[in-house]
Design a protein around this motif. Structure first.
Motif, PDB file in Angstrom:
ATOM      1  N   ASN A 286       1.040  -0.869   0.133  1.00 17.25           N
ATOM      2  CA  ASN A 286       0.025   0.019   0.217  1.00 17.25           C
ATOM      3  C   ASN A 286       1.458   1.409  -0.188  1.00 17.25           C
ATOM      4  O   ASN A 286       1.741   1.462   0.908  1.00 17.25           O
ATOM      5  CB  ASN A 286      -1.165   0.118   1.062  1.00 17.25           C
ATOM      6  CG  ASN A 286      -1.900   1.262   1.696  1.00 17.25           C
ATOM      7  OD1 ASN A 286      -1.474   1.960   0.967  1.00 17.25           O
ATOM      8  ND2 ASN A 286      -1.938   1.820   2.486  1.00 17.25           N
ATOM      9  N   PRO A 287       0.534   2.289  -0.784  1.00 18.95           N
ATOM     10  CA  PRO A 287       1.675   3.069  -1.200  1.00 18.95           C
ATOM     11  C   PRO A 287       1.553   4.539  -0.511  1.00 18.95           C
ATOM     12  O   PRO A 287       2.397   5.252   0.210  1.00 18.95           O
ATOM     13  CB  PRO A 287       2.028   3.571  -2.877  1.00 18.95           C
ATOM     14  CG  PRO A 287      -0.050   3.285  -3.203  1.00 18.95           C
ATOM     15  CD  PRO A 287       0.308   1.898  -2.540  1.00 18.95           C
ATOM     16  N   VAL A 288       0.607   4.220   0.104  1.00 22.79           N
ATOM     17  CA  VAL A 288      -0.034   6.220   0.865  1.00 22.79           C
ATOM     18  C   VAL A 288      -0.221   5.364   2.253  1.00 22.79           C
ATOM     19  O   VAL A 288      -1.753   5.165   2.677  1.00 22.79           O
ATOM     20  CB  VAL A 288      -1.452   6.433   0.494  1.00 22.79           C
ATOM     21  CG1 VAL A 288      -0.848   7.344  -0.802  1.00 22.79           C
ATOM     22  CG2 VAL A 288      -2.809   4.849  -0.216  1.00 22.79           C
ATOM     23  N   SER A 289       0.090   4.270   2.771  1.00 23.56           N
ATOM     24  CA  SER A 289      -0.250   3.813   4.212  1.00 23.56           C
ATOM     25  C   SER A 289      -0.806   4.575   5.645  1.00 23.56           C
ATOM     26  O   SER A 289      -0.583   5.900   4.619  1.00 23.56           O
ATOM     27  CB  SER A 289       1.011   3.718   5.499  1.00 23.56           C
ATOM     28  OG  SER A 289       0.980   3.003   6.150  1.00 23.56           O
ATOM     29  N   VAL A 290      -1.444   4.677   6.172  1.00 21.02           N
ATOM     30  CA  VAL A 290      -2.540   4.820   6.981  1.00 21.02           C
ATOM     31  C   VAL A 290      -4.007   5.998   6.562  1.00 21.02           C
ATOM     32  O   VAL A 290      -5.191   5.404   6.784  1.00 21.02           O
ATOM     33  CB  VAL A 290      -1.968   6.085   7.880  1.00 21.02           C
ATOM     34  CG1 VAL A 290      -2.968   6.501   9.019  1.00 21.02           C
ATOM     35  CG2 VAL A 290      -0.901   5.089   8.589  1.00 21.02           C
ATOM     36  N   VAL A 291      -3.589   6.676   5.537  1.00 22.24           N
ATOM     37  CA  VAL A 291      -4.724   6.642   4.133  1.00 22.24           C
ATOM     38  C   VAL A 291      -5.996   5.848   4.112  1.00 22.24           C
ATOM     39  O   VAL A 291      -6.851   6.513   4.049  1.00 22.24           O
ATOM     40  CB  VAL A 291      -3.713   7.750   3.854  1.00 22.24           C
ATOM     41  CG1 VAL A 291      -5.243   8.015   2.441  1.00 22.24           C
ATOM     42  CG2 VAL A 291      -3.365   9.308   4.038  1.00 22.24           C
ATOM     43  N   LEU A 292      -4.796   4.784   3.311  1.00 14.63           N
ATOM     44  CA  LEU A 292      -5.632   3.641   3.269  1.00 14.63           C
ATOM     45  C   LEU A 292      -4.906   2.731   4.524  1.00 14.63           C
ATOM     46  O   LEU A 292      -4.497   2.109   3.882  1.00 14.63           O
ATOM     47  CB  LEU A 292      -5.441   2.582   1.645  1.00 14.63           C
ATOM     48  CG  LEU A 292      -5.418   3.799   0.498  1.00 14.63           C
ATOM     49  CD1 LEU A 292      -5.089   3.051  -0.739  1.00 14.63           C
ATOM     50  CD2 LEU A 292      -6.931   4.489   0.209  1.00 14.63           C
ATOM     51  N   PRO A 293      -5.987   2.597   5.438  1.00 14.16           N
ATOM     52  CA  PRO A 293      -5.603   1.946   6.402  1.00 14.16           C
ATOM     53  C   PRO A 293      -5.491   0.653   6.348  1.00 14.16           C
ATOM     54  O   PRO A 293      -5.953  -0.356   7.309  1.00 14.16           O
ATOM     55  CB  PRO A 293      -7.263   2.276   7.179  1.00 14.16           C
ATOM     56  CG  PRO A 293      -8.172   2.286   6.216  1.00 14.16           C
ATOM     57  CD  PRO A 293      -7.465   2.711   5.003  1.00 14.16           C
ATOM     58  N   CYS A 294      -4.381   0.245   6.385  1.00 16.41           N
ATOM     59  CA  CYS A 294      -3.813  -1.051   6.191  1.00 16.41           C
ATOM     60  C   CYS A 294      -3.368  -1.496   7.119  1.00 16.41           C
ATOM     61  O   CYS A 294      -3.265  -3.125   8.004  1.00 16.41           O
ATOM     62  CB  CYS A 294      -2.799  -1.124   5.455  1.00 16.41           C
ATOM     63  SG  CYS A 294      -0.698   0.183   5.593  1.00 16.41           S
ATOM     64  N   HIS A 295      -3.138  -0.540   8.597  1.00 19.10           N
ATOM     65  CA  HIS A 295      -2.786  -1.585   9.459  1.00 19.10           C
ATOM     66  C   HIS A 295      -4.295  -1.809  10.185  1.00 19.10           C
ATOM     67  O   HIS A 295      -3.764  -2.359  11.471  1.00 19.10           O
ATOM     68  CB  HIS A 295      -2.651   0.117  10.556  1.00 19.10           C
ATOM     69  CG  HIS A 295      -3.511   0.925  10.771  1.00 19.10           C
ATOM     70  ND1 HIS A 295      -3.591   2.026   9.175  1.00 19.10           N
ATOM     71  CD2 HIS A 295      -4.493   1.536  11.682  1.00 19.10           C
ATOM     72  CE1 HIS A 295      -4.502   2.981   9.838  1.00 19.10           C
ATOM     73  NE2 HIS A 295      -4.830   2.871  11.323  1.00 19.10           N
ATOM     74  N   ARG A 296      -5.247  -1.693   9.553  1.00 24.43           N
ATOM     75  CA  ARG A 296      -6.431  -1.903  10.663  1.00 24.43           C
ATOM     76  C   ARG A 296      -7.037  -4.050   9.699  1.00 24.43           C
ATOM     77  O   ARG A 296      -7.381  -4.322  10.291  1.00 24.43           O
ATOM     78  CB  ARG A 296      -7.737  -1.624  10.160  1.00 24.43           C
ATOM     79  CG  ARG A 296      -7.646  -0.052  10.582  1.00 24.43           C
ATOM     80  CD  ARG A 296      -8.714   0.642  10.063  1.00 24.43           C
ATOM     81  NE  ARG A 296      -8.237   2.255  10.868  1.00 24.43           N
ATOM     82  CZ  ARG A 296      -9.593   3.396   9.784  1.00 24.43           C
ATOM     83  NH1 ARG A 296      -9.835   3.089   8.586  1.00 24.43           N
ATOM     84  NH2 ARG A 296      -9.450   4.707  10.346  1.00 24.43           N
TER      85      ARG A 296
END
Length: 188
Positions: A131-141
């Motif tokens: 994911n190139p836009v970490s947090v904005v696209l919430p891959c941490h979830r």
């Protein structure tokens, strides 16, 4: 990962460490923590690096929204995005990340089913990791099926800090900082 040739970048300091932001004419194309896996190293540093344009409107907006998010003043991002650096499959996975509400988590297996590829859990996991836009696209979830905090390109400490911030992970103690880089920790 091919990025638009007119991509520009900036750098900000956050409680979770330094962050690189990148924007193309279409929108935010990157948000990476320093040292994050799968970031495009050559365009960020060195003689062929994207130009530093800290006053670029998308970069200014992204920086402010990210700081507001980390301060608990924002739960969603409202930014134009450029996800053109990914394959169609990666883009589908990245778009699916947007459906995970703040404070919620989903397993890699559930995300695989959501994108219509129930047997492609590893491929979905790889796409989430890129994911190139970490947090904005919430891959941490996205977490393991058993609830384990697995697979975060920005580091599991940051993933835990982000989930604690959103209330999806119980805080170990109020005395702990939001994030402490491994180098700053005392030996166990």
């Amino acid at each position: 990962m091919p990025f638009h040739p007119d991509t520009v970048q900036s750098r900000i300091t956050t409680p979770l460490g330094d962050v690189r932001l990148a924007a193309s004419p279409q929108g935010l194309a990157g948000l990476w923590f320093d040292g994050q896996r799968h970031q495009p190293v050559l365009p960020l540093d060195g003689p062929a690096a994207w130009p530093q344009v800290p006053d670029h409107p998308v970069l200014v907006q992204a920086a402010q929204q990210f700081i507001d998010y980390l301060a608990g003043r924002r739960t969603h991002f409202d930014l134009p995005l450029d996800l053109g650096s990914g394959t169609p499959f990666q883009q589908a996975v990245w778009q699916a990340l947007c459906s995970i509400a703040p404070g919620a988590t989903v397993s890699y297996a559930a995300l695989s089913r959501q994108v219509g590829r129930p047997l492609a859990v590893r491929a979905v996991g790889a796409a989430v990791g890129r994911n190139p836009v970490s947090v904005v696209l919430p891959c941490h979830r996205v977490i393991g099926s058993g609830g384990a905090l697995t697979g975060y390109a920005g580091g599991l400490e940051r993933k835990a800090a982000l989930l604690r911030l959103e209330g999806a992970l119980a805080s170990q103690t109020d005395a702990l900082p939001l994030f402490a880089p491994a180098a700053d920790k005392a030996p166990a």
